[in-house]
Design an enzyme around this catalytic site. Structure first.
Site, mmCIF file in Angstrom:
data_model
loop_
_atom_site.group_PDB
_atom_site.id
_atom_site.type_symbol
_atom_site.label_atom_id
_atom_site.label_comp_id
_atom_site.label_asym_id
_atom_site.label_seq_id
_atom_site.Cartn_x
_atom_site.Cartn_y
_atom_site.Cartn_z
ATOM 1 N N LYS A 146 62.346 56.129 109.640
ATOM 2 C CA LYS A 146 61.523 55.035 109.166
ATOM 3 C C LYS A 146 61.727 53.823 110.065
ATOM 4 O O LYS A 146 62.745 53.759 110.740
ATOM 5 C CB LYS A 146 61.822 54.694 107.709
ATOM 6 C CG LYS A 146 63.277 54.447 107.335
ATOM 7 C CD LYS A 146 64.059 53.281 107.823
ATOM 8 C CE LYS A 146 63.459 51.927 107.854
ATOM 9 N NZ LYS A 146 64.341 50.904 108.459
ATOM 10 N N HIS A 176 67.485 56.683 104.878
ATOM 11 C CA HIS A 176 68.893 56.989 104.614
ATOM 12 C C HIS A 176 69.349 56.486 103.248
ATOM 13 O O HIS A 176 70.349 56.952 102.726
ATOM 14 C CB HIS A 176 69.798 56.482 105.743
ATOM 15 C CG HIS A 176 70.025 55.004 105.755
ATOM 16 N ND1 HIS A 176 69.150 54.126 106.315
ATOM 17 C CD2 HIS A 176 71.043 54.257 105.262
ATOM 18 C CE1 HIS A 176 69.623 52.888 106.177
ATOM 19 N NE2 HIS A 176 70.776 52.948 105.534
ATOM 20 N N LYS A 180 72.329 58.114 99.971
ATOM 21 C CA LYS A 180 73.530 57.455 99.434
ATOM 22 C C LYS A 180 73.898 58.097 98.102
ATOM 23 O O LYS A 180 73.032 58.326 97.255
ATOM 24 C CB LYS A 180 73.275 55.948 99.243
ATOM 25 C CG LYS A 180 73.090 55.208 100.566
ATOM 26 C CD LYS A 180 72.955 53.716 100.368
ATOM 27 C CE LYS A 180 72.542 53.017 101.648
ATOM 28 N NZ LYS A 180 73.622 52.539 102.487
ATOM 29 N N ASP A 233 60.618 46.730 107.778
ATOM 30 C CA ASP A 233 61.910 47.363 108.058
ATOM 31 C C ASP A 233 62.609 47.813 106.773
ATOM 32 O O ASP A 233 63.279 48.844 106.760
ATOM 33 C CB ASP A 233 62.803 46.348 108.808
ATOM 34 C CG ASP A 233 64.134 46.942 109.262
ATOM 35 O OD1 ASP A 233 64.138 48.098 109.716
ATOM 36 O OD2 ASP A 233 65.162 46.253 109.153
ATOM 37 N N HIS A 238 63.044 51.447 102.077
ATOM 38 C CA HIS A 238 64.220 51.467 101.190
ATOM 39 C C HIS A 238 63.928 50.867 99.809
ATOM 40 O O HIS A 238 64.241 51.467 98.779
ATOM 41 C CB HIS A 238 65.381 50.696 101.808
ATOM 42 C CG HIS A 238 65.783 51.164 103.180
ATOM 43 N ND1 HIS A 238 65.750 52.484 103.563
ATOM 44 C CD2 HIS A 238 66.238 50.482 104.258
ATOM 45 C CE1 HIS A 238 66.169 52.580 104.821
ATOM 46 N NE2 HIS A 238 66.462 51.389 105.258
HETATM 47 C C1 BG6 Z 1 67.906 50.152 108.306
HETATM 48 C C2 BG6 Z 1 67.250 48.896 108.823
HETATM 49 O O1 BG6 Z 1 66.932 51.068 107.883
HETATM 50 O O2 BG6 Z 1 68.742 49.826 107.207
HETATM 51 C C3 BG6 Z 1 68.306 47.873 109.216
HETATM 52 O O3 BG6 Z 1 66.447 49.216 109.940
HETATM 53 C C4 BG6 Z 1 69.248 47.622 108.082
HETATM 54 O O4 BG6 Z 1 67.688 46.658 109.622
HETATM 55 C C5 BG6 Z 1 69.798 48.942 107.533
HETATM 56 O O5 BG6 Z 1 70.319 46.834 108.570
HETATM 57 C C6 BG6 Z 1 70.596 48.710 106.252
HETATM 58 O O6 BG6 Z 1 71.197 49.898 105.860
HETATM 59 P P1 BG6 Z 1 72.572 49.885 105.047
HETATM 60 O O7 BG6 Z 1 72.804 51.309 104.695
HETATM 61 O O8 BG6 Z 1 73.582 49.304 105.967
HETATM 62 O O9 BG6 Z 1 72.312 49.004 103.855
#
Ligand code: BG6
Length: 482
Positions: A146, A176, A180, A233, A238
């Site tokens: 993504k 991702h 989690k 982003d 997310h």
């Molecule tokens: C990524 C974004 O998908 O997720 C980043 O591109 C962001 O900008 C990151 O920092 C955050 O992931 P996590 O798992 O550290 O909260």
């Protein structure tokens, strides 16, 4: 049929690979989750990326895994033995591709996982050349990151390109957050507990907050981030995925089709934010220099070294137009360089319908369920209780606290292993990508038309004052971690 799996990382020496993918594979190797014969093929476009590759990788891995007890010289040696490096410019069809075909033994029916850690502009050519070299069989899966595209049309075009060479079932679109463990736990909380099932709708719930706050700034991803911004982003993927898991109907089964079709229904029920409501329901922000954990950190424009109107913070208020969630506001918020790193979902219940206690007994605050995904992983339920020390009738809020103590698992490892096994349940379907963009696009367009500059906020704060105003107008406040 063969059980052997080869994992090919295109763009294998890039930032994503080094920070996330290779450490995840290393952990999987350490945990004994990779088959003995599984190879990891790292492709790089430039010869100098492969010079002294193992020395460079070893020290990076050690630093990414520092603080964990997984890095040992012995494991590193055996992990190295799985890795094959290859100079390959994906957009050139020459002997480099032939070499890949030789390594992968094009004739075999090995399982293959192709991770496209390369710019979306070369996805299409990469998939075509895989196909032309006989490297796509029914056991070949392609994994893409993504955000897919930058709007609905570009995402559709990327999806269309990949679909020419891989069937939908073999396309693994990664988010991702879905890997989690705490996100998995959200499903358990919802679908393995009768008490919450009975209360999970607008009759009992006042509103929902979903926040992902980050303390990091650009982390060297200057050009990528400035093109994209926080809405694309973080929110398009997310945050909307978390919203789907909170709001979806119980699936019949926990398999890919059942989960995905429930999530799509939520995305399709998201009420579009109209241009005239943008000012009331959306806030975009950008950080300026400020003090974070006792240290002065630069503002976005200083990190960027230029001018920009890109947002590093977004707050939104949205509604899901269906029976369950009618008129229940969902407040979403994310930003960089905020006060604290935290991802959490807050379910704020309604106040009790009738008060039987005298005013003198004290406040009866509504119940609140907090599901914190990071940094700590915890579930807290705040209830009102009698103060047991007092002889009279005195009420006080108490918190039932389930703290999982230390972070669990690695999201990328979990998802990569699912891709190896061929389980797409935690990956995103093409229709989800389309529906998410369809809801996001009008926000982006409206912001662009109004040419509104982002609200500025100090690094180390909880975001711009306008975000507080967005929720305060409704007589509510953000619940900040800590
Ligand atoms: C990524 C974004 O998908 O997720 C980043 O591109 C962001 O900008 C990151 O920092 C955050 O992931 P996590 O798992 O550290 O909260």
């Amino acid at each position: 049929m063969s059980n052997k799996t080869d994992i090919v990382i295109f763009g294998g020496t890039g930032d994503l690979s080094e920070r996330k993918l290779i450490p995840a594979l290393f952990r999987a190797h350490q945990a004994g989750s990779l088959q003995t014969e599984c190879r990891i093929i790292i492709t790089a476009r430039q010869a100098n990326d492969l010079e002294n590759y193992f020395d460079k990788l070893g020290s990076k891995l050690e630093s990414y895994l520092s603080g964990e007890d997984v890095f040992s010289q012995e494991v590193w040696e055996s992990f190295k033995a799985r890795i094959v490096t290859l100079l390959l410019d994906v957009s050139c069809d020459d002997e480099q591709w032939q070499e890949l075909a030789n390594i992968l033994d094009a004739e075999s029916d090995h399982h293959r996982v192709y991770y496209l850690a390369i710019p979306p502009g070369v996805f299409s050519v990469c998939c075509r050349l895989l196909s032309e070299h006989g490297l796509c069989n029914e056991n070949s899966r392609v994994v893409v990151e993504k955000p897919l595209g930058y709007d609905e049309a570009s995402a559709e075009s990327i999806n269309e390109d990949i679909a020419q060479f891989f069937p939908e079932n073999n396309i693994y679109r990664i988010d991702h957050y879905l890997g989690k463990e705490t996100v998995q736990n959200l499903l358990a909380l919802r679908f393995a507990n009768q008490i919450f099932a009975q209360l999970w709708d607008g009759r009992a719930i006042d509103h929902v907050q979903i926040s992902i706050s980050e303390t990091v700034g650009l982390e060297g991803r200057v050009s990528f981030y400035d093109e994209v911004g926080a809405l694309r982003d973080m929110v398009q993927n997310h945050l909307l995925q978390l919203l789907c898991l909170v709001a979806m109907e119980p699936p019949n089964k926990l398999d890919a089709n059942s989960i995905r079709s429930e999530k799509i229904k939520v995305l399709e029920a998201l009420r579009p934010i109209l241009p005239e409501d943008m000012g009331q329901q959306t806030v975009r922000g950008q950080y300026v220099a400020g003090e974070q954990s006792g240290e002065m950190v630069p503002g976005y424009l200083e990190e960027l070294n230029g001018g920009s109107e890109t947002e590093t913070f977004v707050a939104l208020k949205c509604f899901i137009d269906n029976w369950r969630w009618s008129e229940v506001p969902f407040y979403l918020r994310t930003g960089k360089r905020l006060k604290q790193r935290c991802a959490e979902i807050i379910i704020q219940f309604k106040t009790i319908p009738h008060r039987v206690y005298e005013e003198s007994a004290g406040n009866i605050d509504p119940n609140r369920l907090v599901i914190r995904l990071q940094e700590e992983e915890l579930i807290q339920l705040t209830i009102t209780s009698k103060n047991m020390q007092s002889m009279g009738v005195e009420l006080e809020p108490v918190t039932l606290n389930l703290n999982y103590n230390k972070p669990h698992g690695d999201a990328y490892m979990r998802l990569l292993m699912d891709a190896v096994k061929g389980d797409p349940a935690l990956f995103i379907h093409r229709d989800e990508v389309r529906s998410a963009w369809r809801w996001i696009d009008p926000i982006i367009n409206s912001w662009a038309e109004k040419k509104q500059s982002p609200h500025l906020y100090r690094a180390g704060s909880w975001g711009p004052e306008a975000a507080n105003e967005l929720i305060r107008r409704d007589g509510r406040i953000w619940f900040n971690a800590g």
